[in-house]
Design a protein around this motif. Structure first.
Motif, short mmCIF file in Angstrom:
data_model
loop_
_atom_site.label_atom_id
_atom_site.label_comp_id
_atom_site.label_asym_id
_atom_site.label_seq_id
_atom_site.Cartn_x
_atom_site.Cartn_y
_atom_site.Cartn_z
N LEU A 98 18.71 10.99 3.93
CA LEU A 98 18.29 12.38 3.80
C LEU A 98 16.83 12.48 3.37
O LEU A 98 16.09 13.34 3.85
CB LEU A 98 19.20 13.11 2.80
N THR A 99 16.43 11.58 2.47
CA THR A 99 15.03 11.57 2.03
C THR A 99 14.10 11.28 3.21
O THR A 99 13.06 11.92 3.37
CB THR A 99 14.82 10.53 0.93
N GLY A 100 14.49 10.31 4.05
CA GLY A 100 13.69 9.99 5.23
C GLY A 100 13.57 11.17 6.18
O GLY A 100 12.49 11.48 6.67
N PHE A 101 14.68 11.85 6.42
CA PHE A 101 14.64 13.01 7.30
C PHE A 101 13.82 14.15 6.69
O PHE A 101 13.13 14.88 7.39
CB PHE A 101 16.06 13.49 7.62
N GLY B 175 0.84 -1.19 0.00
CA GLY B 175 0.00 0.00 0.00
C GLY B 175 0.88 1.24 0.00
O GLY B 175 1.74 1.41 -0.86
N LEU B 176 0.69 2.10 0.97
CA LEU B 176 1.54 3.28 1.12
C LEU B 176 2.91 2.87 1.64
O LEU B 176 2.99 2.09 2.59
CB LEU B 176 0.91 4.28 2.09
N ASP B 177 3.98 3.38 1.03
CA ASP B 177 5.30 3.07 1.58
C ASP B 177 5.59 3.96 2.78
O ASP B 177 4.84 4.90 3.09
CB ASP B 177 6.40 3.18 0.52
N GLY B 178 6.68 3.64 3.49
CA GLY B 178 6.98 4.35 4.72
C GLY B 178 7.21 5.84 4.53
O GLY B 178 6.83 6.64 5.39
N LEU B 179 7.82 6.22 3.43
CA LEU B 179 8.06 7.64 3.18
C LEU B 179 6.74 8.40 3.05
O LEU B 179 6.59 9.50 3.60
CB LEU B 179 8.88 7.83 1.90
N GLU B 180 5.78 7.83 2.34
CA GLU B 180 4.49 8.49 2.16
C GLU B 180 3.71 8.54 3.48
O GLU B 180 3.06 9.54 3.78
CB GLU B 180 3.68 7.79 1.08
N VAL C 53 11.16 14.00 4.90
CA VAL C 53 9.71 13.83 5.03
C VAL C 53 9.25 13.81 6.49
O VAL C 53 8.06 13.69 6.75
CB VAL C 53 9.22 12.56 4.31
N GLY C 54 10.21 13.90 7.43
CA GLY C 54 9.82 14.05 8.82
C GLY C 54 10.27 12.98 9.79
O GLY C 54 9.88 13.02 10.96
N ALA C 55 11.08 12.01 9.35
CA ALA C 55 11.58 11.00 10.29
C ALA C 55 12.53 11.65 11.29
O ALA C 55 13.25 12.60 10.97
CB ALA C 55 12.30 9.90 9.53
N ASP C 56 12.52 11.15 12.52
CA ASP C 56 13.40 11.67 13.57
C ASP C 56 14.70 10.87 13.71
O ASP C 56 15.69 11.38 14.19
CB ASP C 56 12.67 11.66 14.92
N ASP C 57 14.65 9.61 13.31
CA ASP C 57 15.83 8.76 13.39
C ASP C 57 15.72 7.68 12.33
O ASP C 57 14.64 7.46 11.76
CB ASP C 57 15.96 8.14 14.78
#
Length: 225
Positions: A89-92, A56-61, A94-98
């Motif tokens: 960098l892409t993960g950070f 379905g939706l991936d983690g980034l989305e 979109v709002g990831a903290d770690d």
């Protein structure tokens, strides 16, 4: 600590349960991105563990929507097999903290989760919480308003600390009960009694109330002016 795990691999889920539950974690699991998004928005969690590759939706989305559309501030730790700098960098972005790369050490995951929650609760190096006229020193347990000491019960202290960490945002009754009693809140309306005692200590001697009841939802701190 309540953790939402958004992961579709049953072996990884089993490993996380086997390691984290004995440490005192309470785990909630969603196996698709869509289910994870819904669970994160509609239930309280201290932290979200989010796999990057999901049906379905991936983690980034999922992460992007939680931050941009729902304004969810819950810390998010992203798990992935992708270990390039650009992926991180892409993960950070979109709002990831770690970010933790598979295969990872379970003790390291435990340490990172605890660090994320500490930061989200604003447990700073000097351990002092402040809001408006309130000051709470978590290293000594001393609280004051406008320089005047407040006589708090141990439960009142826990409630005030939770309210100050989130001020001026609403803190739900469920969240406050978990802060005070963990996963075994009393059946009676004990929270209301403790809120009354806290209000007597921190508001009654002063001209303006700071402790605000939001009917049917919870409590928050408001400004004195």
């Amino acid at each position: 600590m309540h953790v939402l795990i958004v992961e579709d691999n049953p072996d990884i889920i089993a490993n996380l349960y086997g390691f984290l539950e004995p440490l005192g974690y309470t785990l909630d699991v969603a196996r698709t991105g869509t289910a994870g998004l819904e669970r994160a928005v509609n239930a309280f969690h201290d932290v979200v563990v989010l796999d990057l590759s999901l049906p379905g939706l991936d983690g980034l989305e999922v992460c992007r929507r939680l931050r941009k559309e729902y304004r969810l501030a819950t810390p998010i730790l992203m798990l992935t097999a992708r270990d390039t700098v650009q992926d991180k960098l892409t993960g950070f972005d979109v709002g990831a903290d770690d970010y933790l790369v598979k295969p990872y050490s379970l003790p390291e995951l435990d340490a990172r989760l605890k660090a994320l929650v500490r930061r989200s609760r604003k447990e700073t190096v000097d351990y002092v919480l402040t809001f408006d006229e309130l000051r709470l020193d978590t290293s000594t347990g001393q609280a004051s308003r406008a320089g005047q000491p407040l006589a708090l019960t141990p439960t009142g202290y826990k409630i005030l600390a939770a309210l100050m960490r989130n001020a001026p945002t609403l803190v739900t009754r469920e969240t406050l009960e978990r802060e005070v009693w963990g996963d075994n809140p009393p059946d009676s309306d004990a929270l209301r009694t403790h809120i009354h005692a806290l209000r007597q200590a921190m508001d009654k001697p002063f001209a303006s109330p700071l402790l605000i009841t939001v009917a049917g939802s919870g409590y928050r701190l408001g400004g004195s002016r």
